[in-house]
Design an enzyme around this catalytic site. Structure first.
Site, PDB file in Angstrom:
ATOM      1  N   LYS A  44     -20.026 -29.735  87.664  1.00  0.00           N
ATOM      2  CA  LYS A  44     -20.886 -28.693  88.235  1.00  0.00           C
ATOM      3  C   LYS A  44     -20.429 -28.360  89.656  1.00  0.00           C
ATOM      4  CE  LYS A  44     -24.379 -32.134  89.572  1.00  0.00           C
ATOM      5  NZ  LYS A  44     -25.607 -32.814  89.108  1.00  0.00           N
ATOM      6  N   ARG A 138     -38.152 -34.243  87.019  1.00  0.00           N
ATOM      7  CA  ARG A 138     -37.425 -33.017  87.344  1.00  0.00           C
ATOM      8  C   ARG A 138     -37.237 -32.229  86.045  1.00  0.00           C
ATOM      9  NH1 ARG A 138     -31.289 -33.206  89.738  1.00  0.00           N
ATOM     10  NH2 ARG A 138     -30.926 -34.081  87.658  1.00  0.00           N
ATOM     11  N   HIS A 166     -32.150 -39.367  83.437  1.00  0.00           N
ATOM     12  CA  HIS A 166     -31.437 -39.402  84.720  1.00  0.00           C
ATOM     13  C   HIS A 166     -32.131 -40.412  85.636  1.00  0.00           C
ATOM     14  CE1 HIS A 166     -28.502 -37.922  87.488  1.00  0.00           C
ATOM     15  NE2 HIS A 166     -29.359 -37.339  88.297  1.00  0.00           N
ATOM     16  N   ARG A 225     -22.220 -40.049  82.880  1.00  0.00           N
ATOM     17  CA  ARG A 225     -22.042 -38.714  83.464  1.00  0.00           C
ATOM     18  C   ARG A 225     -21.650 -38.841  84.934  1.00  0.00           C
ATOM     19  NH1 ARG A 225     -27.269 -38.774  81.389  1.00  0.00           N
ATOM     20  NH2 ARG A 225     -27.980 -38.639  83.546  1.00  0.00           N
ATOM     21  N   TYR A 271     -19.515 -18.007 120.595  1.00  0.00           N
ATOM     22  CA  TYR A 271     -20.837 -17.360 120.597  1.00  0.00           C
ATOM     23  C   TYR A 271     -21.804 -18.156 121.468  1.00  0.00           C
ATOM     24  CZ  TYR A 271     -19.528 -14.252 116.772  1.00  0.00           C
ATOM     25  OH  TYR A 271     -18.939 -13.291 116.006  1.00  0.00           O
ATOM     26  N   CYS A 319     -17.837 -20.423 113.920  1.00  0.00           N
ATOM     27  CA  CYS A 319     -18.094 -19.040 113.492  1.00  0.00           C
ATOM     28  C   CYS A 319     -17.975 -18.953 111.963  1.00  0.00           C
ATOM     29  CB  CYS A 319     -17.079 -18.090 114.113  1.00  0.00           C
ATOM     30  SG  CYS A 319     -16.921 -18.241 115.893  1.00  0.00           S
ATOM     31  N   ASP A 321     -15.684 -17.471 110.233  1.00  0.00           N
ATOM     32  CA  ASP A 321     -14.306 -17.588 109.739  1.00  0.00           C
ATOM     33  C   ASP A 321     -13.370 -18.338 110.670  1.00  0.00           C
ATOM     34  OD1 ASP A 321     -15.250 -15.474 107.882  1.00  0.00           O
ATOM     35  OD2 ASP A 321     -15.095 -14.261 109.703  1.00  0.00           O
TER      36      ASP A 321
HETATM   37  C1  LIG Z   1     -25.445 -34.133  89.020  1.00  0.00           C
HETATM   38  C2  LIG Z   1     -25.816 -34.951  87.858  1.00  0.00           C
HETATM   39  C3  LIG Z   1     -25.028 -36.043  87.498  1.00  0.00           C
HETATM   40  C4  LIG Z   1     -23.879 -36.558  88.335  1.00  0.00           C
HETATM   41  O1  LIG Z   1     -24.390 -37.243  89.450  1.00  0.00           O
HETATM   42  P1  LIG Z   1     -23.454 -38.087  90.417  1.00  0.00           P
HETATM   43  O2  LIG Z   1     -24.401 -38.893  91.226  1.00  0.00           O
HETATM   44  O3  LIG Z   1     -22.687 -37.107  91.246  1.00  0.00           O
HETATM   45  O4  LIG Z   1     -22.560 -38.903  89.583  1.00  0.00           O
HETATM   46  C5  LIG Z   1     -25.349 -36.715  86.311  1.00  0.00           C
HETATM   47  N1  LIG Z   1     -26.396 -36.324  85.563  1.00  0.00           N
HETATM   48  C6  LIG Z   1     -27.189 -35.301  85.907  1.00  0.00           C
HETATM   49  C7  LIG Z   1     -28.339 -34.957  85.028  1.00  0.00           C
HETATM   50  C8  LIG Z   1     -26.939 -34.579  87.071  1.00  0.00           C
HETATM   51  O5  LIG Z   1     -27.749 -33.576  87.413  1.00  0.00           O
END
Ligand SMILES: *Cc1c(COP(=O)(O)O)cnc(C)c1O
Length: 377
Positions: A44, A138, A166, A225, A271, A319, A321
């Site tokens: 992601k 969540r 999660h 994951r 700035y 800034c 850029d």
């Molecule tokens: C972002 C995410 C992960 C990965 O998390 P990390 O801590 O970066 O390994 C795994 N599962 C879900 C559902 C997530 O949203």
């Protein structure tokens, strides 16, 4: 410098990826996982700023066959660039986009039972995984709602490929947090078992993200994951890391010096003129700014860069850029030189931890916000 790669010598600001570091991290994480648990890397936010397509292609070469992304546009981008493995969308997809799930052979997370009904009513077969809420509150249907979870299995159009939860307190050593993690895992495996007793099989189950692998490898399901750890860092330097896993940062962030000038004592710069020279001063302009993802909170000396293998403080306000750096101590810096914002130069290193700490955030945020305008090498 690698003169062979003429292209990036001309870039104003760029990211360099270390393929060997990625390979090393994949091997290190795999060595923590018990047999039967595969990596399902999380790509992601453009693979946490690294570039999702490039990272996915490398991972495919390393035998990775399943990926996660946050949203359908990220998944489609991977497919259009030839990524063939399974792709799980971890977040919400609008029902009008359900046809794209089929066209691109994607797996959608059921974010709660009501959303599962929308998927079930689509009318054509969809691949799904069931999100189960075991305490983070969540996404996912609540683990207590066994009836609603059973209801999902009665929807004939859903091809249920798995279920996952999660963990949300697996990155600290505190007793409370550890107890909560164990409780989440127990709730998860209990509900999977209850479903099984009613004949509802979840072919694949998974609950670990990076810290799950680093700190609770024994909780392994069919997949892990992993996100941030794959990229070779933790979210924060002090996070719990039970086995002191040997991870190597994959990303470096570099920018070109575009101009160097002298300021007399008393002259100010940038700035708001927040930087004032208190001695004869040399300022270098770097061709990178907050639009590239360099946090503006690193302004006024909060952040540093490496030039000529030495640290130099950011001067004045960053800034959109451009960024000014005080190179008074570095006499030989000249336009065209390469500044390192994250990474190594000579014997010195500026890790992403330093940028994250100075900006008051975690490495995930720094990395994932690195801009599309940066070239990736
Ligand atoms: C972002 C995410 C992960 C990965 O998390 P990390 O801590 O970066 O390994 C795994 N599962 C879900 C559902 C997530 O949203």
């Amino acid at each position: 410098m690698r003169l062979k790669n003429r292209k990036y010598l001309k870039d104003r600001a760029w990211i360099e990826l270390d393929r060997d570091a990625l390979r090393h991290n994949v091997a290190a994480l795999r060595s923590l996982l018990p047999k039967g648990c595969s990596l399902m890397p999380v790509l992601k936010a453009d693979a946490y700023g690294h570039g999702a397509v490039a990272v996915a292609k490398e991972l495919e070469k390393m035998g990775v066959r399943s990926f996660c992304v946050a949203c359908i546009s990220e998944a489609i981008d991977l497919r259009r660039h030839g990524i063939r493995g399974d792709i799980l969308i971890l977040g919400y997809t609008h029902p009008e986009l359900f046809p794209l799930l089929r066209r691109y052979r994607l797996t959608q997370t059921i974010v709660d039972a009501a959303y599962g009904e929308l998927l079930g009513q689509y009318g054509k077969r969809l691949r799904v995984q069931i999100g189960i809420d075991t305490g983070m509150h969540r996404l996912g249907e609540r683990a207590e709602h066994l009836d609603k979870l059973c209801g999902i299995f009665s929807m004939k159009n859903l091809k249920i490929e798995g279920a996952f939860t999660h963990l949300c307190t697996d990155d600290t050593e505190s007793a409370n947090d550890q107890a909560f993690t164990i409780q989440q895992a127990e709730r998860f495996f209990r509900v999977i078992h209850e479903l099984e007793k009613k004949g509802h099989i979840c072919p694949k189950v998974h609950l670990q993200a990076s810290y799950g692998v680093l700190n609770y490898p024994e909780l392994a399901g069919d997949f892990a994951r992993v996100g941030i750890a794959l990229y070779g860092v933790k979210s924060a330097r002090t996070d719990y890391d039970r086995f002191q896993a040997d991870l190597r940062p994959v990303l470096s962030l570099k920018a070109r010096v575009s101009s160097v000038r002298e300021l007399a004592p008393g002259e100010s710069a940038g700035y708001g003129l927040t930087f004032t020279a208190d001695r004869p001063t040399r300022l270098a302009s770097l061709a990178i700014g907050y639009a590239d993802g360099l946090p503006r909170s690193l302004s006024d000396g909060m952040g540093q860069v490496l030039l000529n293998g030495k640290k130099a403080p950011i001067a004045g306000r960053i800034c959109m850029d451009q960024t000014l750096v005080d190179v008074t101590e570095l006499k030989t810096v000249q336009p065209g030189d390469t500044a390192v914002l994250i990474g190594r130069q000579g014997d010195e290193e500026l890790s992403v931890y330093e940028a994250a700490e100075a900006a008051g955030t975690i490495t995930n945020e720094i990395l994932s916000r690195l801009g599309r305008r940066l070239t990736r090498v």
